[in-house]
Design a protein around this motif. Structure first.
Motif, PDB file in Angstrom:
ATOM      1  N   ALA A 155    -102.331  16.412 129.549  1.00 21.75           N
ATOM      2  CA  ALA A 155    -103.332  17.535 130.164  1.00 21.75           C
ATOM      3  C   ALA A 155    -104.512  17.229 129.953  1.00 21.75           C
ATOM      4  O   ALA A 155    -105.392  17.809 130.661  1.00 21.75           O
ATOM      5  N   SER A 156    -105.244  16.828 128.841  1.00 20.70           N
ATOM      6  CA  SER A 156    -106.418  16.717 128.337  1.00 20.70           C
ATOM      7  C   SER A 156    -106.700  15.460 127.539  1.00 20.70           C
ATOM      8  O   SER A 156    -106.780  15.445 126.431  1.00 20.70           O
ATOM      9  N   PRO A 157    -107.018  14.483 128.144  1.00 18.69           N
ATOM     10  CA  PRO A 157    -107.127  13.172 127.630  1.00 18.69           C
ATOM     11  C   PRO A 157    -108.133  12.736 126.716  1.00 18.69           C
ATOM     12  O   PRO A 157    -108.395  11.794 126.158  1.00 18.69           O
ATOM     13  N   TRP A 158    -109.208  13.921 126.716  1.00 18.30           N
ATOM     14  CA  TRP A 158    -110.182  13.670 125.917  1.00 18.30           C
ATOM     15  C   TRP A 158    -109.914  13.944 124.339  1.00 18.30           C
ATOM     16  O   TRP A 158    -110.512  13.864 123.394  1.00 18.30           O
ATOM     17  N   TRP A 159    -108.643  14.368 123.942  1.00 18.25           N
ATOM     18  CA  TRP A 159    -108.139  14.765 122.874  1.00 18.25           C
ATOM     19  C   TRP A 159    -107.352  13.538 122.210  1.00 18.25           C
ATOM     20  O   TRP A 159    -106.307  13.209 123.178  1.00 18.25           O
ATOM     21  N   VAL A 160    -107.656  12.921 121.461  1.00 18.37           N
ATOM     22  CA  VAL A 160    -106.809  11.690 120.573  1.00 18.37           C
ATOM     23  C   VAL A 160    -106.188  12.058 119.586  1.00 18.37           C
ATOM     24  O   VAL A 160    -106.774  12.518 118.576  1.00 18.37           O
ATOM     25  N   ALA A 161    -104.863  11.643 119.457  1.00 13.61           N
ATOM     26  CA  ALA A 161    -104.242  11.891 118.436  1.00 13.61           C
ATOM     27  C   ALA A 161    -104.585  10.713 117.279  1.00 13.61           C
ATOM     28  O   ALA A 161    -103.915   9.555 117.466  1.00 13.61           O
ATOM     29  N   VAL A 162    -105.438  10.943 116.418  1.00 13.39           N
ATOM     30  CA  VAL A 162    -105.634   9.876 115.460  1.00 13.39           C
ATOM     31  C   VAL A 162    -105.110  10.007 114.129  1.00 13.39           C
ATOM     32  O   VAL A 162    -105.112  10.832 113.460  1.00 13.39           O
ATOM     33  N   PRO A 163    -104.349   8.908 113.859  1.00 17.85           N
ATOM     34  CA  PRO A 163    -103.537   8.870 112.362  1.00 17.85           C
ATOM     35  C   PRO A 163    -104.538   9.045 111.345  1.00 17.85           C
ATOM     36  O   PRO A 163    -105.663   8.591 111.223  1.00 17.85           O
ATOM     37  N   LEU A 164    -104.243   9.692 110.260  1.00 21.66           N
ATOM     38  CA  LEU A 164    -104.835   9.755 108.943  1.00 21.66           C
ATOM     39  C   LEU A 164    -105.845  10.764 108.918  1.00 21.66           C
ATOM     40  O   LEU A 164    -106.709  10.687 108.189  1.00 21.66           O
TER      41      LEU A 164
END
Length: 357
Positions: A155-164
């Motif tokens: 819903a908000s692609p400016w939030w990125v799930a970044v490992p570590l």
């Protein structure tokens, strides 16, 4: 009679609009994506925390995790808002209706917990945050590694799930906090904030306490300082750290920052508290609800259970086109194990009987 009331309402809205930097009669915004949770595909189960030792974990520090606390006077105030420009926030976000609330005096940290203070907590206790358990956290796209394979929030692609990513690696595994020691700690969940407060002999503030402190005795004002977002002095006009420009494409950084600002930045409010709006969202103790008791309340603590915890104050990513929530009454709910690059917290403490007031 009905015509007279309509005329009075129009006059009220026009006057309110003229007395604020915000010029629209009715505020409508697109979803800002602040309430994320950990529902990202393939990342809902905590993994083992990395065993790698970092400088932040092993560094020695002589600092104490102490923050000057301000005595917030008890009393009765009107919580919430009924501004006709903010109808969507009154209903969807539960900012309304206005209700009478009485609270006891309490202490509140003058600023949000910093990286240096959280580092001391981690060094002393060996605490492992939720971001470390899940092995990822949300980073705003402008600060995230440029990797097309990284997952984003739908819903908000400016939030990125970044490992570590975690509190001492706020932009990903190659980042650090060496130049951010006095900035608010981020990538901390509600559980992390709760544990820090307990370790420091304090607690999280209630939602009512946070709003009481943010308003600093002012009535019917949008911000902790009044209704005008900016000072009239153009050289130093900014009062808080929010987004300038076009969200989410570019931030001009006119207020001096495109990321977090130091926890003690900009002028404090009337109670001497820094950054009660903008900079980072702040966890409070209450479970989330939009159904409020309209009767007068004394020291309300919110629902007994729930699925989300309340956050207050907005962040450096707030822009009025998406998230006009850098206001004293603004609130959102988030799952308590959520962590992002714009969520922090500050601590409260009860007034003891032998304290001099």
């Amino acid at each position: 009679m009905r015509s007279c009331l309509l005329i009075l309402l129009v006059v009220y809205i026009c006057n309110a609009t003229q007395n604020s930097d915000f010029t629209e009669t009715l505020h409508e915004e697109k979803p800002c994506g602040c309430s994320l949770g950990r529902t990202l595909s393939g990342a809902t189960t905590p993994s083992s925390a990395s065993a790698e030792t970092t400088d932040a974990r092993t560094a020695q520090t002589n600092a104490k995790a102490l923050t000057l606390q301000v005595l917030i006077p008890g009393g009765t105030f009107r919580m919430g808002q009924e501004d006709p420009r903010l109808l969507i926030h009154q209903k969807r976000d539960g900012e309304g209706p206005k209700r009478t609330v009485t609270i006891r005096s309490f202490y509140l940290d003058e600023h949000t917990v910093t990286n240096a203070q959280f580092q001391e907590f981690v060094i002393e206790t060996g605490y492992i945050t939720d971001a470390e358990k899940y092995n990822w956290s949300f980073v705003f796209e402008g600060f995230a590694p440029k990797d097309p394979d990284l997952k984003v929030a739908a819903a908000s692609p400016w939030w990125v799930a970044v490992p570590l990513t975690r509190w001492d690696r706020p932009f990903g595994p190659e980042s650090n906090i060496s130049n951010l020691s006095d900035h608010p700690v981020v990538h901390v969940s509600w559980f992390d904030a709760y544990e820090y407060c307990k370790w420091s002999g304090k607690r999280l503030p209630t939602e009512a306490e946070h709003e009481r402190a943010s308003k600093a005795g002012l009535k019917n004002k949008l911000y902790p300082w009044g209704n005008e977002l900016h000072k009239t002095n153009e050289i130093d006009k900014h009062r808080c750290n929010i987004w300038q420009g076009k969200f989410p494409d570019f931030n001009t950084g006119e207020d001096g920052y495109v990321y977090t600002a130091p926890s003690k930045s900009f002028e404090p409010n009337g109670y001497g508290l820094y950054n009660m709006v903008g900079n980072v969202w702040e966890w409070v103790n209450d479970w989330w609800t939009v159904d409020h008791d309209k009767n007068p309340l004394v020291d309300p603590k919110g629902p007994k259970t729930g699925s989300q915890k309340v956050q207050r104050g907005g962040s450096y990513l707030c822009h009025d086109s998406y998230c006009w929530r850098y206001r004293t009454t603004a609130r959102i709910g988030n799952e308590p194990d959520t962590s992002t690059g714009n969520i922090g917290f500050r601590c409260a403490k009860d007034v003891q009987i032998n304290d001099e007031i």
